[in-house]
Design a protein around this motif. Structure first.
Motif, PDB file in Angstrom:
ATOM      1  N   MET A   1       0.852  -1.196   0.000  1.00  0.00           N
ATOM      2  CA  MET A   1       0.000   0.000   0.000  1.00  0.00           C
ATOM      3  C   MET A   1       0.884   1.241   0.000  1.00  0.00           C
ATOM      4  N   LYS A   2       0.508   2.227  -0.812  1.00  0.00           N
ATOM      5  CA  LYS A   2       1.285   3.458  -0.952  1.00  0.00           C
ATOM      6  C   LYS A   2       0.481   4.645  -0.430  1.00  0.00           C
ATOM      7  N   TYR A   3       1.237   5.611   0.139  1.00  0.00           N
ATOM      8  CA  TYR A   3       0.605   6.824   0.659  1.00  0.00           C
ATOM      9  C   TYR A   3       1.274   8.044   0.032  1.00  0.00           C
ATOM     10  N   LEU A   4       0.504   9.124  -0.097  1.00  0.00           N
ATOM     11  CA  LEU A   4       1.068  10.406  -0.513  1.00  0.00           C
ATOM     12  C   LEU A   4       1.470  11.198   0.726  1.00  0.00           C
ATOM     13  N   ILE A   5       2.286  12.220   0.520  1.00  0.00           N
ATOM     14  CA  ILE A   5       2.862  12.945   1.660  1.00  0.00           C
ATOM     15  C   ILE A   5       1.784  13.594   2.527  1.00  0.00           C
ATOM     16  N   ASN A   6       0.727  14.120   1.939  1.00  0.00           N
ATOM     17  CA  ASN A   6      -0.326  14.763   2.734  1.00  0.00           C
ATOM     18  C   ASN A   6      -1.084  13.738   3.576  1.00  0.00           C
ATOM     19  N   GLU A   7      -1.200  12.515   3.053  1.00  0.00           N
ATOM     20  CA  GLU A   7      -1.862  11.452   3.813  1.00  0.00           C
ATOM     21  C   GLU A   7      -1.010  11.058   5.025  1.00  0.00           C
ATOM     22  N   ILE A   8       0.307  10.915   4.802  1.00  0.00           N
ATOM     23  CA  ILE A   8       1.216  10.599   5.893  1.00  0.00           C
ATOM     24  C   ILE A   8       1.226  11.716   6.931  1.00  0.00           C
ATOM     25  N   ALA A   9       1.242  12.944   6.455  1.00  0.00           N
ATOM     26  CA  ALA A   9       1.245  14.104   7.364  1.00  0.00           C
ATOM     27  C   ALA A   9       0.004  14.095   8.248  1.00  0.00           C
ATOM     28  N   SER A  10      -1.139  13.723   7.661  1.00  0.00           N
ATOM     29  CA  SER A  10      -2.391  13.671   8.412  1.00  0.00           C
ATOM     30  C   SER A  10      -2.384  12.528   9.425  1.00  0.00           C
ATOM     31  N   ILE A  11      -1.865  11.374   9.025  1.00  0.00           N
ATOM     32  CA  ILE A  11      -1.835  10.208   9.921  1.00  0.00           C
ATOM     33  C   ILE A  11      -0.940  10.463  11.130  1.00  0.00           C
ATOM     34  N   LEU A  12       0.251  11.031  10.899  1.00  0.00           N
ATOM     35  CA  LEU A  12       1.247  11.210  11.965  1.00  0.00           C
ATOM     36  C   LEU A  12       1.176  12.579  12.636  1.00  0.00           C
ATOM     37  N   HIS A  13       0.304  13.443  12.139  1.00  0.00           N
ATOM     38  CA  HIS A  13       0.191  14.807  12.675  1.00  0.00           C
ATOM     39  C   HIS A  13       1.544  15.523  12.611  1.00  0.00           C
ATOM     40  N   ILE A  14       2.164  15.402  11.443  1.00  0.00           N
ATOM     41  CA  ILE A  14       3.431  16.078  11.173  1.00  0.00           C
ATOM     42  C   ILE A  14       3.231  16.945   9.930  1.00  0.00           C
ATOM     43  N   PRO A  15       3.635  18.212   9.939  1.00  0.00           N
ATOM     44  CA  PRO A  15       3.517  19.028   8.724  1.00  0.00           C
ATOM     45  C   PRO A  15       4.284  18.404   7.568  1.00  0.00           C
ATOM     46  N   ALA A  16       3.720  18.472   6.369  1.00  0.00           N
ATOM     47  CA  ALA A  16       4.396  17.932   5.188  1.00  0.00           C
ATOM     48  C   ALA A  16       5.758  18.590   4.993  1.00  0.00           C
ATOM     49  N   SER A  17       5.847  19.876   5.348  1.00  0.00           N
ATOM     50  CA  SER A  17       7.128  20.598   5.206  1.00  0.00           C
ATOM     51  C   SER A  17       8.204  19.990   6.098  1.00  0.00           C
ATOM     52  N   THR A  18       7.803  19.473   7.274  1.00  0.00           N
ATOM     53  CA  THR A  18       8.764  18.836   8.184  1.00  0.00           C
ATOM     54  C   THR A  18       9.291  17.541   7.585  1.00  0.00           C
ATOM     55  N   ILE A  19       8.403  16.770   6.988  1.00  0.00           N
ATOM     56  CA  ILE A  19       8.818  15.511   6.354  1.00  0.00           C
ATOM     57  C   ILE A  19       9.805  15.809   5.221  1.00  0.00           C
ATOM     58  N   ARG A  20       9.502  16.856   4.430  1.00  0.00           N
ATOM     59  CA  ARG A  20      10.414  17.229   3.338  1.00  0.00           C
ATOM     60  C   ARG A  20      11.776  17.657   3.899  1.00  0.00           C
ATOM     61  N   PHE A  21      11.757  18.366   5.027  1.00  0.00           N
ATOM     62  CA  PHE A  21      13.006  18.816   5.657  1.00  0.00           C
ATOM     63  C   PHE A  21      13.826  17.618   6.134  1.00  0.00           C
ATOM     64  N   TRP A  22      13.152  16.646   6.745  1.00  0.00           N
ATOM     65  CA  TRP A  22      13.857  15.436   7.198  1.00  0.00           C
ATOM     66  C   TRP A  22      14.474  14.695   6.012  1.00  0.00           C
ATOM     67  N   GLU A  23      13.741  14.677   4.900  1.00  0.00           N
ATOM     68  CA  GLU A  23      14.280  14.040   3.702  1.00  0.00           C
ATOM     69  C   GLU A  23      15.506  14.801   3.201  1.00  0.00           C
ATOM     70  N   GLN A  24      15.425  16.117   3.202  1.00  0.00           N
ATOM     71  CA  GLN A  24      16.534  16.966   2.753  1.00  0.00           C
ATOM     72  C   GLN A  24      17.785  16.738   3.600  1.00  0.00           C
ATOM     73  N   LYS A  25      17.582  16.518   4.906  1.00  0.00           N
ATOM     74  CA  LYS A  25      18.695  16.306   5.816  1.00  0.00           C
ATOM     75  C   LYS A  25      19.198  14.860   5.825  1.00  0.00           C
TER      76      LYS A  25
END
Length: 254
Positions: A1-25
């Motif tokens: 099963m695949k999720y999009l970033i906004n779906e993950i952000a909603s599930i984990l209550h993490i801003p999508a921008s934070t997930i992108r930042f973690w990926e960048q780092k």
């Protein structure tokens, strides 16, 4: 099963921008759908992000989180034990800060109480006062930690002369030399009231008026003023003091 970033952000209550930042780092590596170029998240990615959030909420830095999967169980344990010690120290500091805030609130409540009761007879809340000069670093730190310790000692016969001091209880007095003690509690009565001193040239205050009123009925002795707070009233800034006036005796009507 695949999720999009906004779906993950909603599930984990993490801003999508934070997930992108973690990926960048480089904290997490994500794949993109080749046709849409959107990031796609698997169940494994979801669990990894959940772990990252857990470690982040535990106070670990991103560079520590980045390396944590490369650690042995023992290294992992040492890192978390060190973080627990650090958080415990932070907790103690926060408790001290909360205690100081509550003490300040108590001073404000005491100001309200004294402002609504002109003269109250009650026992003085200190046993000794030791001299205090601003260059005495240890005493200065005591004052910084608890401004209510600051006391002014005067005598009714000459209120122009005063000595600065810090209040000390019986358990602490042995730490000080005899010549440091500028006032010792006597078993006399005390009238407590609110003294306010304007923070301006000459520092005018209402102590003379207070004494004039009290001395119509009492013979008075020492005056002990304990600092409450500095605040504004009627567009003027005042230092407010809880002031104890020692009652030596009552005057008799001749």
């Amino acid at each position: 099963m695949k999720y999009l970033i906004n779906e993950i952000a909603s599930i984990l209550h993490i801003p999508a921008s934070t997930i992108r930042f973690w990926e960048q780092k480089g904290i997490i590596r994500l794949k993109k759908n080749k046709s849409s170029n959107y990031r796609e998240f698997t169940i494994s990615d979801l669990m990894t992000l959940s772990d990252i959030k857990l470690y982040k909420n535990s106070g670990l830095a991103l560079n520590q989180i980045k390396e944590i999967q490369k650690m042995t169980p023992q290294e992992h344990k040492i890192l978390l034990e060190q973080k627990a010690i650090e958080l415990k120290q932070q907790q103690q500091e926060l408790l001290k800060q909360i205690e100081k805030i509550h003490a300040h609130i108590s001073s404000i409540n005491e100001l309200y109480r004294l402002n609504s009761n002109v003269f109250i007879e009650e026992d003085i809340d200190t046993e000794y006062i030791v001299s205090f000069e601003l260059y005495e670093s240890e005493k200065l730190q005591q004052y910084v930690d608890n401004p209510y310790l600051y006391s002014r000692v005067q005598f009714s016969d000459n209120i122009q002369e005063e000595r600065r001091g810090l209040t000390v209880d019986a358990k602490q007095i042995s730490q000080y030399a005899l010549q440091d003690i500028i006032w010792t509690k006597r078993n006399n009565r005390y009238i407590v009231c609110l003294m306010k001193e304007e923070v301006t040239e000459g520092y005018p205050n209402n102590l003379g008026e207070i004494l004039h009123t009290l001395q119509k009925k009492y013979n008075t002795g020492y005056i002990i003023s304990r600092f409450l707070l500095c605040a504004k009233e009627n567009d003027k800034t005042y230092d407010f003091y809880k002031t104890y006036i020692e009652i030596i005796s009552e005057k008799t009507n001749e």
